[in-house]
Design a protein around this motif. Structure first.
Motif, PDB file in Angstrom:
ATOM      1  N   THR A 112       0.790  -1.230   0.106  1.00  0.00           N
ATOM      2  CA  THR A 112      -0.003  -0.077   0.005  1.00  0.00           C
ATOM      3  C   THR A 112       0.978   1.201   0.005  1.00  0.00           C
ATOM      4  OG1 THR A 112      -1.626  -1.317   1.259  1.00  0.00           O
ATOM      5  CG2 THR A 112      -1.839   1.339   1.123  1.00  0.00           C
ATOM      6  N   VAL A 113       0.667   2.145  -0.934  1.00  0.00           N
ATOM      7  CA  VAL A 113       1.464   3.313  -0.952  1.00  0.00           C
ATOM      8  C   VAL A 113       0.515   4.309  -0.734  1.00  0.00           C
ATOM      9  CG1 VAL A 113       2.931   4.748  -2.472  1.00  0.00           C
ATOM     10  CG2 VAL A 113       3.229   2.311  -2.522  1.00  0.00           C
ATOM     11  N   ARG A 114       1.003   5.340   0.062  1.00  0.00           N
ATOM     12  CA  ARG A 114       0.173   6.708   0.137  1.00  0.00           C
ATOM     13  C   ARG A 114       1.193   7.750   0.143  1.00  0.00           C
ATOM     14  NH1 ARG A 114      -4.414   5.315   2.080  1.00  0.00           N
ATOM     15  NH2 ARG A 114      -4.872   3.660   3.415  1.00  0.00           N
ATOM     16  N   GLY A 115       0.598   8.779  -0.656  1.00  0.00           N
ATOM     17  CA  GLY A 115       1.445  10.185  -0.759  1.00  0.00           C
ATOM     18  C   GLY A 115       0.607  11.228  -0.659  1.00  0.00           C
ATOM     19  N   LYS A 116       1.437  12.469  -0.773  1.00  0.00           N
ATOM     20  CA  LYS A 116       0.600  13.703  -0.438  1.00  0.00           C
ATOM     21  C   LYS A 116       1.683  14.853  -1.062  1.00  0.00           C
ATOM     22  CE  LYS A 116       2.503  14.560   4.367  1.00  0.00           C
ATOM     23  NZ  LYS A 116       2.121  14.879   5.495  1.00  0.00           N
ATOM     24  N   LEU A 117       1.191  15.914  -1.125  1.00  0.00           N
ATOM     25  CA  LEU A 117       1.844  17.118  -1.658  1.00  0.00           C
ATOM     26  C   LEU A 117       1.753  17.938  -0.585  1.00  0.00           C
ATOM     27  CD1 LEU A 117       0.380  17.522  -5.194  1.00  0.00           C
ATOM     28  CD2 LEU A 117       2.467  16.032  -4.672  1.00  0.00           C
ATOM     29  N   PRO A 118       2.794  18.289   0.270  1.00  0.00           N
ATOM     30  CA  PRO A 118       2.547  19.293   1.370  1.00  0.00           C
ATOM     31  C   PRO A 118       2.048  20.567   0.989  1.00  0.00           C
ATOM     32  CG  PRO A 118       4.789  18.183   1.341  1.00  0.00           C
ATOM     33  CD  PRO A 118       4.014  17.754   0.088  1.00  0.00           C
ATOM     34  N   GLY A 119       1.256  21.101   1.611  1.00  0.00           N
ATOM     35  CA  GLY A 119       0.503  22.263   1.597  1.00  0.00           C
ATOM     36  C   GLY A 119      -0.675  22.153   0.852  1.00  0.00           C
ATOM     37  N   HIS A 120      -0.971  21.121   0.041  1.00  0.00           N
ATOM     38  CA  HIS A 120      -2.252  20.814  -0.449  1.00  0.00           C
ATOM     39  C   HIS A 120      -3.158  19.924   0.316  1.00  0.00           C
ATOM     40  CE1 HIS A 120       0.539  22.009  -3.720  1.00  0.00           C
ATOM     41  NE2 HIS A 120      -0.497  22.093  -4.567  1.00  0.00           N
ATOM     42  N   ARG A 121      -4.530  20.089  -0.032  1.00  0.00           N
ATOM     43  CA  ARG A 121      -5.398  19.266   0.734  1.00  0.00           C
ATOM     44  C   ARG A 121      -5.420  17.758  -0.194  1.00  0.00           C
ATOM     45  NH1 ARG A 121     -10.825  22.796   0.813  1.00  0.00           N
ATOM     46  NH2 ARG A 121     -11.399  20.522   1.079  1.00  0.00           N
ATOM     47  N   GLY A 122      -5.809  16.653   0.847  1.00  0.00           N
ATOM     48  CA  GLY A 122      -6.189  15.430   0.182  1.00  0.00           C
ATOM     49  C   GLY A 122      -4.753  14.778   0.091  1.00  0.00           C
ATOM     50  N   SER A 123      -4.818  13.283  -0.434  1.00  0.00           N
ATOM     51  CA  SER A 123      -3.680  12.768  -0.489  1.00  0.00           C
ATOM     52  C   SER A 123      -3.910  11.707  -1.794  1.00  0.00           C
ATOM     53  CB  SER A 123      -3.232  11.941   0.542  1.00  0.00           C
ATOM     54  OG  SER A 123      -4.487  11.025   1.070  1.00  0.00           O
ATOM     55  N   PHE A 124      -3.115  10.631  -2.148  1.00  0.00           N
ATOM     56  CA  PHE A 124      -3.323   9.888  -3.154  1.00  0.00           C
ATOM     57  C   PHE A 124      -2.747   8.509  -2.516  1.00  0.00           C
ATOM     58  CE2 PHE A 124      -0.141  12.852  -3.920  1.00  0.00           C
ATOM     59  CZ  PHE A 124       1.095  12.257  -4.134  1.00  0.00           C
ATOM     60  N   HIS A 125      -3.248   7.208  -3.314  1.00  0.00           N
ATOM     61  CA  HIS A 125      -2.758   6.091  -2.814  1.00  0.00           C
ATOM     62  C   HIS A 125      -2.931   5.201  -3.903  1.00  0.00           C
ATOM     63  CE1 HIS A 125      -7.181   6.184  -2.047  1.00  0.00           C
ATOM     64  NE2 HIS A 125      -7.141   4.931  -2.322  1.00  0.00           N
ATOM     65  N   GLY A 126      -2.262   4.127  -3.657  1.00  0.00           N
ATOM     66  CA  GLY A 126      -2.397   2.782  -4.468  1.00  0.00           C
ATOM     67  C   GLY A 126      -2.159   1.534  -3.756  1.00  0.00           C
ATOM     68  N   ARG A 127      -2.616   0.622  -4.390  1.00  0.00           N
ATOM     69  CA  ARG A 127      -2.052  -0.667  -3.801  1.00  0.00           C
ATOM     70  C   ARG A 127      -1.621  -1.826  -4.958  1.00  0.00           C
ATOM     71  NH1 ARG A 127      -5.173  -1.813   1.305  1.00  0.00           N
ATOM     72  NH2 ARG A 127      -6.508  -0.039   1.365  1.00  0.00           N
TER      73      ARG A 127
END
Length: 135
Positions: A112-127
């Protein structure tokens, strides 16, 4: 071959470790930020090196990672892509900084991978599913 991914960690062709060769299933909304293929290398020296389509798009190829946790059941790593001005297709583009964390189940090799862009709302993920390959 693990030695082919050690660019961020060093140029020692004799580097040894385990490559987690991961096939990801990102959803369509995450298709740039979560690559369909991720390589995570745990070097015997304790270092971590990550390479995927996003690191290639950023023009860095590989990035050093951090081993956050390792137990009998799971492995957790994190890495950061520094944003900035990059040359792509004969033009300059600004890419944001991106932060990632991955968890790999050792018994099933699921990731499971989770990512974010600091300063931005929300995140993204994948399996996905990884194949460990020892060097």
């Amino acid at each position: 071959m693990v030695a082919g991914l050690v660019g961020a960690e060093g140029s020692d062709a004799a580097a040894r470790g385990v490559l987690y060769d991961c096939d990801m299933n990102p959803n369509q909304r995450n298709d740039f930020w979560i690559s369909t293929k991720i390589g995570i290398v745990l070097l015997d020296s304790g270092g971590v090196v990550v390479s995927d389509g996003v690191t290639l798009a950023y023009g860095v190829g590989t990035v050093p990672g951090t081993l956050v946790r390792q137990s009998e059941r799971e492995l957790r790593v994190s890495w950061r892509l520094e944003g900035g001005l990059r040359q792509r297709d004969d033009r300059e583009v600004i890419l944001p900084t991106a932060e990632y964390a991955a968890t790999i189940s050792k018994p099933s090799h699921r990731i499971t991978v989770r990512g974010k862009l600091p300063g931005h709302r929300g995140s993204f993920h994948g399996r996905g599913q990884c194949k460990p390959r020892a060097e």
